[in-house]
Design an enzyme around this catalytic site. Sequence first.
Site, short mmCIF file in Angstrom:
data_model
loop_
_atom_site.label_atom_id
_atom_site.label_comp_id
_atom_site.label_asym_id
_atom_site.label_seq_id
_atom_site.Cartn_x
_atom_site.Cartn_y
_atom_site.Cartn_z
N GLY A 12 1.06 -1.11 -0.11
CA GLY A 12 0.06 0.32 0.32
C GLY A 12 0.77 1.17 -0.31
N ASN A 14 1.25 2.50 -2.94
CA ASN A 14 0.43 3.73 -3.36
C ASN A 14 -0.23 4.56 -2.82
OD1 ASN A 14 1.90 4.33 -6.87
ND2 ASN A 14 1.92 2.52 -6.45
N LYS A 62 -15.87 -14.63 -6.82
CA LYS A 62 -15.73 -13.55 -7.35
C LYS A 62 -16.72 -12.59 -7.66
CE LYS A 62 -13.76 -11.53 -11.89
NZ LYS A 62 -11.41 -11.85 -12.03
N MET A 87 -4.89 -6.82 -7.64
CA MET A 87 -3.52 -7.95 -8.06
C MET A 87 -4.84 -8.76 -8.73
SD MET A 87 -0.67 -6.18 -8.46
CE MET A 87 0.44 -8.23 -9.06
N ARG A 88 -6.06 -8.25 -8.81
CA ARG A 88 -7.03 -9.77 -9.57
C ARG A 88 -7.35 -8.27 -10.75
NH1 ARG A 88 -8.86 -13.46 -6.12
NH2 ARG A 88 -7.79 -13.01 -4.07
N ASN A 104 -6.02 2.95 -12.62
CA ASN A 104 -5.37 2.17 -11.96
C ASN A 104 -4.19 2.46 -12.36
OD1 ASN A 104 -4.95 -0.67 -11.16
ND2 ASN A 104 -4.24 -1.80 -12.83
N HIS A 106 -0.01 1.20 -13.26
CA HIS A 106 0.71 -0.11 -13.48
C HIS A 106 1.90 0.30 -13.88
CE1 HIS A 106 1.06 -4.29 -15.65
NE2 HIS A 106 2.41 -3.75 -16.29
C1 GRF Z 1 3.34 -1.47 -7.85
O1 GRF Z 1 3.78 -1.41 -8.38
C2 GRF Z 1 1.63 -0.89 -8.50
O2 GRF Z 1 1.74 -0.53 -9.76
C3 GRF Z 1 1.85 -2.57 -8.92
O3 GRF Z 1 1.87 -3.76 -7.59
C4 GRF Z 1 3.04 -2.61 -6.72
C5 GRF Z 1 1.60 -2.17 -5.52
O4 GRF Z 1 2.49 -1.71 -5.23
N1 GRF Z 1 0.68 -2.80 -9.75
P1 GRF Z 1 2.07 -0.95 -3.83
O5 GRF Z 1 1.12 -1.74 -2.89
O6 GRF Z 1 1.21 0.78 -3.68
O7 GRF Z 1 3.10 -0.04 -2.93
#
Ligand code: GRF
Length: 216
Positions: A12, A14, A62, A87-88, A104, A106
Amino acid sequence: MLKIGVLASGRGTNLQAIIEACEEGKINAEVAAVVSDNENAFALERARKYGINAYFSEAKDKKKHEEEINEIMKKHGVELIVGAGYMRILSPWFIKEWYGRLINIHPALLPSFKGTDGQGDALNYGVKISGCTTHFMDEKPDHGPIILQAAVRVLQDDDRERLAKRILRAEHQILPRSIDLFEQKRLVIEGRRVRILPGDSWMNEALPDVLYSEGF
Ligand code: GRF
């Protein structure tokens, strides 16, 4: 103030960047709810630390999982859902429900290196430049209209971890900025292209070794 819901599966960072941007007043938004498909996600702990409603939603079924996310988001008046390391793959039903209000991040320059290990795949392929991308989600994973991109150099001595770390710094900038642009109603989806209406810029925060797309 824009109400955001965040989906996260892991540590987390981000999410943390989003929370900080909100707290610092860089974005006129608040995180109203965080949902994780992983009970032990550190993202949930981070959310709780800030007094944010944090939910674990079991993803074995799901359909049930997505209905639960949908309910939680609606209950908290969420206007924008942000995938921050979730991640889903979301079903067409969920995407349709939220299209245009679902973004999102990436960790690669789409459309290259889709999937769960954008950083490792880019490194192993041998590209010299990679980066990160924010986009509106659509029915195909890592495919929807692109909002912002940041290009990051791949260095000779990089391993996956070093490269991922360098990309992550840029993720922590373009994801909050994408939310900011959404909140300012400056993102106009025109088919596959996202037009960014003129306004302020975050270029004063630009890192010297990163190239940002227009609109940052
Ligand atoms: C990030 O690199 C994001 O782009 C990818 O998974 C990672 C998640 O990192 N899909 P965090 O959980 O936000 O630290």
